[in-house]
Motif scaffolding. Sequence first.
Motif, mmCIF file in Angstrom:
data_model
loop_
_atom_site.group_PDB
_atom_site.id
_atom_site.type_symbol
_atom_site.label_atom_id
_atom_site.label_comp_id
_atom_site.label_asym_id
_atom_site.label_seq_id
_atom_site.Cartn_x
_atom_site.Cartn_y
_atom_site.Cartn_z
ATOM 1 N N ALA A 59 -15.118 -42.477 45.936
ATOM 2 C CA ALA A 59 -14.467 -42.110 47.223
ATOM 3 C C ALA A 59 -15.195 -42.081 48.474
ATOM 4 O O ALA A 59 -14.847 -42.904 49.333
ATOM 5 N N PHE A 82 -14.635 -43.517 39.952
ATOM 6 C CA PHE A 82 -14.393 -44.027 41.482
ATOM 7 C C PHE A 82 -15.079 -43.283 42.295
ATOM 8 O O PHE A 82 -15.104 -42.203 42.446
ATOM 9 N N PRO A 103 -9.354 -48.363 57.149
ATOM 10 C CA PRO A 103 -8.211 -48.955 56.177
ATOM 11 C C PRO A 103 -7.705 -47.929 55.188
ATOM 12 O O PRO A 103 -8.408 -46.968 54.953
ATOM 13 N N SER A 104 -6.568 -48.164 54.890
ATOM 14 C CA SER A 104 -6.003 -47.077 53.703
ATOM 15 C C SER A 104 -6.704 -47.081 52.547
ATOM 16 O O SER A 104 -7.321 -48.154 52.005
ATOM 17 N N GLY A 105 -7.203 -45.821 52.155
ATOM 18 C CA GLY A 105 -8.000 -45.766 50.856
ATOM 19 C C GLY A 105 -9.410 -45.783 51.081
ATOM 20 O O GLY A 105 -10.081 -45.728 50.099
ATOM 21 N N CYS A 106 -9.922 -45.764 52.345
ATOM 22 C CA CYS A 106 -11.186 -45.706 52.634
ATOM 23 C C CYS A 106 -11.985 -44.375 52.451
ATOM 24 O O CYS A 106 -13.214 -44.270 52.434
ATOM 25 N N GLY A 107 -11.183 -43.253 52.256
ATOM 26 C CA GLY A 107 -11.817 -42.121 52.149
ATOM 27 C C GLY A 107 -11.651 -41.075 53.329
ATOM 28 O O GLY A 107 -12.314 -40.016 53.348
ATOM 29 N N LYS A 108 -10.941 -41.334 54.179
ATOM 30 C CA LYS A 108 -10.698 -40.383 55.370
ATOM 31 C C LYS A 108 -10.199 -39.031 55.048
ATOM 32 O O LYS A 108 -10.764 -38.029 55.297
ATOM 33 N N THR A 109 -9.247 -38.964 54.216
ATOM 34 C CA THR A 109 -8.395 -37.696 53.850
ATOM 35 C C THR A 109 -9.465 -37.078 52.733
ATOM 36 O O THR A 109 -9.661 -35.681 52.975
ATOM 37 N N THR A 110 -10.290 -37.824 51.984
ATOM 38 C CA THR A 110 -11.315 -37.108 51.259
ATOM 39 C C THR A 110 -12.062 -36.477 52.001
ATOM 40 O O THR A 110 -12.623 -34.993 51.795
ATOM 41 N N HIS A 119 -4.703 -44.164 61.618
ATOM 42 C CA HIS A 119 -4.456 -45.387 61.377
ATOM 43 C C HIS A 119 -4.627 -46.051 62.607
ATOM 44 O O HIS A 119 -4.982 -47.561 62.632
ATOM 45 N N GLU A 135 -3.809 -37.810 60.513
ATOM 46 C CA GLU A 135 -2.776 -38.455 60.946
ATOM 47 C C GLU A 135 -1.788 -37.629 61.578
ATOM 48 O O GLU A 135 -0.350 -37.499 61.202
ATOM 49 N N GLN A 160 -1.602 -34.378 56.159
ATOM 50 C CA GLN A 160 -0.790 -35.780 56.459
ATOM 51 C C GLN A 160 0.596 -35.485 56.165
ATOM 52 O O GLN A 160 1.478 -36.122 56.840
ATOM 53 N N PHE A 216 -14.227 -39.499 41.966
ATOM 54 C CA PHE A 216 -12.982 -39.063 41.202
ATOM 55 C C PHE A 216 -13.227 -39.999 39.800
ATOM 56 O O PHE A 216 -12.724 -40.981 39.879
HETATM 57 N N1 ATP Z 1 -7.441 -36.743 43.502
HETATM 58 C C1 ATP Z 1 -8.091 -37.831 43.403
HETATM 59 N N2 ATP Z 1 -8.259 -38.457 42.207
HETATM 60 C C2 ATP Z 1 -8.679 -39.888 42.053
HETATM 61 N N3 ATP Z 1 -8.667 -40.540 42.941
HETATM 62 C C3 ATP Z 1 -8.319 -40.058 44.145
HETATM 63 C C4 ATP Z 1 -7.998 -38.818 44.434
HETATM 64 N N4 ATP Z 1 -7.885 -38.606 45.752
HETATM 65 C C5 ATP Z 1 -8.227 -39.759 46.308
HETATM 66 N N5 ATP Z 1 -8.525 -40.749 45.622
HETATM 67 C C6 ATP Z 1 -8.792 -42.003 45.769
HETATM 68 O O1 ATP Z 1 -9.954 -42.056 46.844
HETATM 69 C C7 ATP Z 1 -9.954 -42.901 47.827
HETATM 70 C C8 ATP Z 1 -9.778 -42.491 49.122
HETATM 71 O O2 ATP Z 1 -8.587 -41.816 49.215
HETATM 72 P P1 ATP Z 1 -8.186 -41.174 50.731
HETATM 73 O O3 ATP Z 1 -6.743 -40.203 50.587
HETATM 74 O O4 ATP Z 1 -9.293 -40.324 51.146
HETATM 75 O O5 ATP Z 1 -7.746 -42.211 51.484
HETATM 76 P P2 ATP Z 1 -7.202 -42.257 53.080
HETATM 77 O O6 ATP Z 1 -8.566 -43.074 53.918
HETATM 78 O O7 ATP Z 1 -7.054 -41.041 53.599
HETATM 79 O O8 ATP Z 1 -6.178 -43.322 52.986
HETATM 80 P P3 ATP Z 1 -4.665 -43.360 54.039
HETATM 81 O O9 ATP Z 1 -5.148 -43.838 55.324
HETATM 82 O O10 ATP Z 1 -3.928 -44.036 53.035
HETATM 83 O O11 ATP Z 1 -4.516 -41.731 54.114
HETATM 84 C C9 ATP Z 1 -8.663 -43.773 47.464
HETATM 85 O O12 ATP Z 1 -8.866 -45.077 46.866
HETATM 86 C C10 ATP Z 1 -7.753 -42.724 46.491
HETATM 87 O O13 ATP Z 1 -7.066 -43.430 45.483
#
Ligand code: ATP
Lengths: 272, 375
Positions: B32, B30, B51-58, B206, B173, B96, B27
């Motif tokens: 991801a 960054f 952990p939160s923000g590690c990229g699971k949702t991505t 989580h 989740e 989510q 992104f």
């Molecule tokens: N559209 C976007 N633009 C910029 N950064 C993004 C975007 N989507 C996600 N990110 C970044 O990518 C990283 C991974 O995000 P993601 O949503 O995959 O985390 P996650 O593992 O699902 O976290 P959580 O457990 O909190 O849901 C995060 O640091 C987030 O800030």
Amino acid sequence: MMRLSWFNIVSLTLGFAFLYLPILILVIFSFNESKLVTVWAGFSTRWYGELLQNEAFLNAAWVTLKVAVFSSTLATVLGTMAAYVIVRAGRFPGRTLFSGMIYAPLVMPEVITGLSLLLLFIGIGLDRGVLTIVLAHTTFSMCYVSVVVSSRLVTFDRSLEEAALDLGCSPFEAFRLVTLPIIAPAVIAGWLLAFTLSLDDLVIASFTAGPSSTTLPIKIFSAVRLGVSPEINALSSILIAIVTVGVITASLVTKRNALRQKHEEQAAARAQ
Amino acid sequence: MPEKIFAPWNDPDQKPLIRFQNVTKKFGDFIAIDDLSLEIYEREFFALLGPSGCGKTTMMRMLAGFETPTSGSIELAGKNIVPVPANKRAVNMMFQSYALFPHLTVWDNIAFGLKRSKMPKDQIAARVDEMLKLTRLGKFARRKPHQISGGQRQRVALARSLAKAPKLLLLDEPLGALDAKLRQDTQFELMDIQETTGTTFVIVTHDQEEAMTVASRVAVMDEGKLIQVATPDRIYESPESVYVADFIGDVNIIEGRASKQGEDLYRVDWAEGQAPLVATSDREFSEGQTCHLAIRPEKIAISAEKPAEADNAVQGSILDIAYLGNLSTYHVELPGGMIIKAQTANTRRLSRRSFTWEDTVWLSWTATGAVLLAE
Ligand SMILES: Nc1ncnc2c1ncn2[C@@H]1O[C@H](COP(=O)(O)OP(=O)(O)OP(=O)(O)O)[C@@H](O)[C@H]1O
Ligand SMILES: [Mg+2]
């Protein structure tokens, strides 16, 4: 609640009187029996009756209504599309310029908008008539619609559209089945706004109207130059009523929607 | 011949359903997802943990088609799906945030995807009713999403994503808003559903306990990378790094220097004036290499006398006792100040517990009870 002091009451009365007294007088005199506008001779609905006999006024009213319906509908479609693109398309080259340009007509003097449209229509050889007024009104009211709709779209949860796509909708279906029903109150408010704007407009209509397509505001304006008649008062009162109803409905729709949204948020918060 | 167990990842003939190949997602600047490769097999219940923000949702969004990888390819059943738009993928996602349509009733929400396919009306109705029954939402069919509770909403979202019987179901989740009891019920229900429908599930959570309960395999992620992918028991019993050991469950980490003692057996010198510890390991350690000994609290026995035949024994005093109902965790302070957690099952009543605060006790564990890790 704060108690109203004398000062507050006086200033409130003065302010509202300043705003609404002229309109009130106009409405009262529209029920005047006498032909002389300034002399009260008893209550009567005579002028409303005569108005219905007046071919020229009725024609103008019909033109105005047609123009308002068509232009507000067209403006709503275009304004909603523009708002959608600006809110959704993310970054693309020239986005800022594009969104700025959509809102420019909001601050453009009407005379200039009218004049430029007139030049355009002459330039492309379009005869002035109902069509040209509709086009002109569409151009200036679509930016109002797009302001109203985009302020709703900004708070719209994007994942709803993604869910629709995920479940097999094409992007257009997702818009039609999910986005549009949810933003409908804003779209309706935008339409009502465009409708009343078109109903009101004198300046742009005078530039773009042809001899056979006089709108009510133009008609009233030219009639008044020959002297105020009680008929005009009656006509204006009707217009005031329509515009008032339009504005009130638009704000009620928006308010009801805001209330419902708040309820939903509260319900969601409770459920957590 | 042993009974055939479900382990397609060990079978070289199996074709994976999903294959991430060197996928990177950025992104802006960054990163991801960082050059990630992963294979998920049909009928798996695959858990992404991190952990939160590690990229699971991505990861999920790339599978569903809402994000395109910056580089690399994603295959579904052997076909590259990167160019396929979201609405053309046989993949459904439970969001989510649930993303229920606020203007539609529960019934219409569930029917939404079915109506997009060319299914006849009566079949749609039958399928929706089946889903309502499965998620026990029958009573709420005519309500709008804002008229039901958070847990019910979650079930609507689940029913909606299951209704089309997708090849692959993505659950981001799914059980976050449920209370412990309902959560456990739903976990078992999910496993049931997964078994009966034969759908492949990828679940984000989580909650490591949840991942351990439901998953056939678990992937532990950190900062866009996979740290370890293995079955729940292997993740728990033989983590490959301190990060994984620490992330999954409770663990004591003792840092020291390794030296070879015999086949697979290492001595760990960990503190001045303390007897060295011993541990078995398949991994090779060079002489004097820094190593970490990871010991689960339940692998540590606690006793008043020094056990006669223990491989490892250390003495300390009880600092704290955490009573967890079925278990008690003792926090024992060693002379050097290090705190070790030991867990015992509470088979006796509380009043007859043998240790109390400030007691001096012996902690012991076997050479195979601990895992020796390089980092
Ligand atoms: N559209 C976007 N633009 C910029 N950064 C993004 C975007 N989507 C996600 N990110 C970044 O990518 C990283 C991974 O995000 P993601 O949503 O995959 O985390 P996650 O593992 O699902 O976290 P959580 O457990 O909190 O849901 C995060 O640091 C987030 O800030
Ligand atoms: Mg997430």
